[in-house]
Design a protein around this motif. Structure first.
Motif, PDB file in Angstrom:
ATOM      1  N   PHE A  21      31.763 -18.302  35.509  1.00 54.50           N
ATOM      2  CA  PHE A  21      30.971 -18.866  36.664  1.00 54.50           C
ATOM      3  C   PHE A  21      29.687 -18.500  36.598  1.00 54.50           C
ATOM      4  N   LEU A  22      28.740 -19.300  36.637  1.00 49.45           N
ATOM      5  CA  LEU A  22      27.296 -19.384  36.944  1.00 49.45           C
ATOM      6  C   LEU A  22      27.143 -19.489  38.619  1.00 49.45           C
ATOM      7  N   TYR A  23      26.216 -18.272  38.820  1.00 52.95           N
ATOM      8  CA  TYR A  23      26.055 -18.110  40.292  1.00 52.95           C
ATOM      9  C   TYR A  23      24.721 -17.742  40.838  1.00 52.95           C
ATOM     10  N   ALA A  24      23.655 -17.447  39.791  1.00 52.99           N
ATOM     11  CA  ALA A  24      22.441 -17.499  40.237  1.00 52.99           C
ATOM     12  C   ALA A  24      21.370 -17.781  39.087  1.00 52.99           C
ATOM     13  N   GLN A  25      20.158 -18.088  39.369  1.00 52.65           N
ATOM     14  CA  GLN A  25      19.251 -18.455  38.472  1.00 52.65           C
ATOM     15  C   GLN A  25      18.932 -16.890  37.956  1.00 52.65           C
ATOM     16  N   GLU A  26      18.214 -16.968  36.730  1.00 47.98           N
ATOM     17  CA  GLU A  26      17.706 -15.884  36.070  1.00 47.98           C
ATOM     18  C   GLU A  26      17.070 -14.709  36.828  1.00 47.98           C
ATOM     19  N   GLN A  31      19.910 -23.863  41.779  1.00 48.91           N
ATOM     20  CA  GLN A  31      19.266 -25.226  42.127  1.00 48.91           C
ATOM     21  C   GLN A  31      20.124 -26.352  41.685  1.00 48.91           C
ATOM     22  N   LYS A  32      20.630 -26.287  40.587  1.00 49.89           N
ATOM     23  CA  LYS A  32      21.807 -27.188  40.274  1.00 49.89           C
ATOM     24  C   LYS A  32      22.971 -26.430  40.193  1.00 49.89           C
ATOM     25  N   GLY A  33      24.092 -26.969  40.814  1.00 50.30           N
ATOM     26  CA  GLY A  33      25.379 -26.523  40.855  1.00 50.30           C
ATOM     27  C   GLY A  33      25.946 -25.539  41.975  1.00 50.30           C
ATOM     28  N   TYR A  34      24.937 -25.219  42.882  1.00 56.59           N
ATOM     29  CA  TYR A  34      24.992 -24.261  43.918  1.00 56.59           C
ATOM     30  C   TYR A  34      26.329 -24.696  44.762  1.00 56.59           C
ATOM     31  N   PRO A  35      27.240 -23.783  45.281  1.00 58.70           N
ATOM     32  CA  PRO A  35      27.026 -22.468  45.089  1.00 58.70           C
ATOM     33  C   PRO A  35      27.275 -21.643  43.818  1.00 58.70           C
ATOM     34  N   ILE A  36      28.039 -22.068  42.920  1.00 63.31           N
ATOM     35  CA  ILE A  36      28.630 -21.686  41.604  1.00 63.31           C
ATOM     36  C   ILE A  36      29.051 -22.932  40.765  1.00 63.31           C
TER      37      ILE A  36
END
Ligand SMILES: Nc1nc2c(c(=O)[nH]1)N[C@H]1C(S)=C(S)[C@@H](COP(=O)(O)O)O[C@H]1N2
Ligand SMILES: [Mo]
Length: 159
Positions: free
Chosen positions: A88-93, A99-104
Motif C-alpha cells: 500500500f502506497l500511503y504518502a509521497q516521498e 496527491q494521486k490515490g489518496y488516502p492509500i
C-alpha cells in the motif's frame, strides 16, 4: 480520512492513514518494487501478520482473498496467492499525503492485471471464503444509473 478494515477472524477497525501505515513492520520505497512509482509504502503480507498478532496474538487463519473498495466505488478482489509483493502506497516521498490515490493505493506487482492497482482505497476486507476460485476481479460496483437504464446499458464490470 479513515480507512475501514474488516476481518471476520481477527476483528475490524477504522484507522487513519498514519495509524494504518504505522502498523506495517516492513516499510518500503515504492520504487523498490515498481520502477517509476515513488513514495512511501508498506508491505501487505508483513502488515497482515502484525495486524493479526496485535489483535489475536497470531495469525489464526490465512485469508483466501483481499478485497479493496475505493472512494469512487471501484473495487477489486485479489486471490491471496497474487499478493506476495503487494504493498500500500500511503504518502509521497516527502511524507505529504498522496496527491494521486489518496488516502492509500494498493499495488499488486505480481498480480494478473495493472487494473488491480486500486487508487483511493477506503475499505479493506480480508476474505476467508471459498479458496478454489483463483481469479482476480475488478471494476465498478454494479450501480445502475437512471441514465444507463434509459439507454438499456448493462452495469459496468471489469472496466
Ligand atoms: N479508484 C480507482 N482505482 C483504479 C481505477 C479506477 O477507476 N478507480 N482504475 C484501475 C485501472 S482499470 C487501471 S488500468 C489503473 C490505472 O492506473 P493509473 O491511473 O496510475 O494509470 O488504476 C486502477 N485503479
Ligand atoms: Mo485498467
Amino acid at each position: 480520512m479513515k480507512i475501514a478494515v474488516y476481518d471476520e477472524i481477527h476483528g475490524s477497525a477504522e484507522l487513519e492513514v498514519q495509524e494504518l501505515a504505522g502498523l506495517g513492520p516492513m516499510q518500503l520505497r515504492a520504487e523498490e518494487r515498481i520502477p517509476g512509482v515513488t513514495g512511501k509504502a508498506f508491505d501487505l503480507m508483513a502488515w497482515y501478520e502484525a495486524w493479526c498478532r496485535i489483535r489475536k496474538g497470531s495469525v489464526l487463519q490465512n485469508p483466501t482473498r483481499l478485497q479493496v473498495e475505493a472512494a469512487d466505488e471501484f473495487q477489486a478482489s485479489v486471490p491471496w496467492n497474487e499478493l506476495g509483493q503487494a504493498m500500500f502506497l500511503y504518502a509521497q516521498e516527502n511524507g505529504e499525503p498522496l496527491q494521486k490515490g489518496y488516502p492509500i493505493r494498493l499495488y499488486v506487482p505480481d498480480g494478473s492485471s495493472e487494473c488491480l492497482n486500486v487508487k483511493s482505497v477506503v475499505r479493506i476486507r480480508f476474505d476467508y471464503g471459498n479458496s478454489e476460485d483463483l481469479t482476480a476481479t475488478y471494476g465498478f460496483k454494479n450501480v445502475v444509473s437512471p441514465d444507463q437504464l434509459k439507454k438499456g446499458k448493462a452495469p459496468n464490470s471489469n472496466t
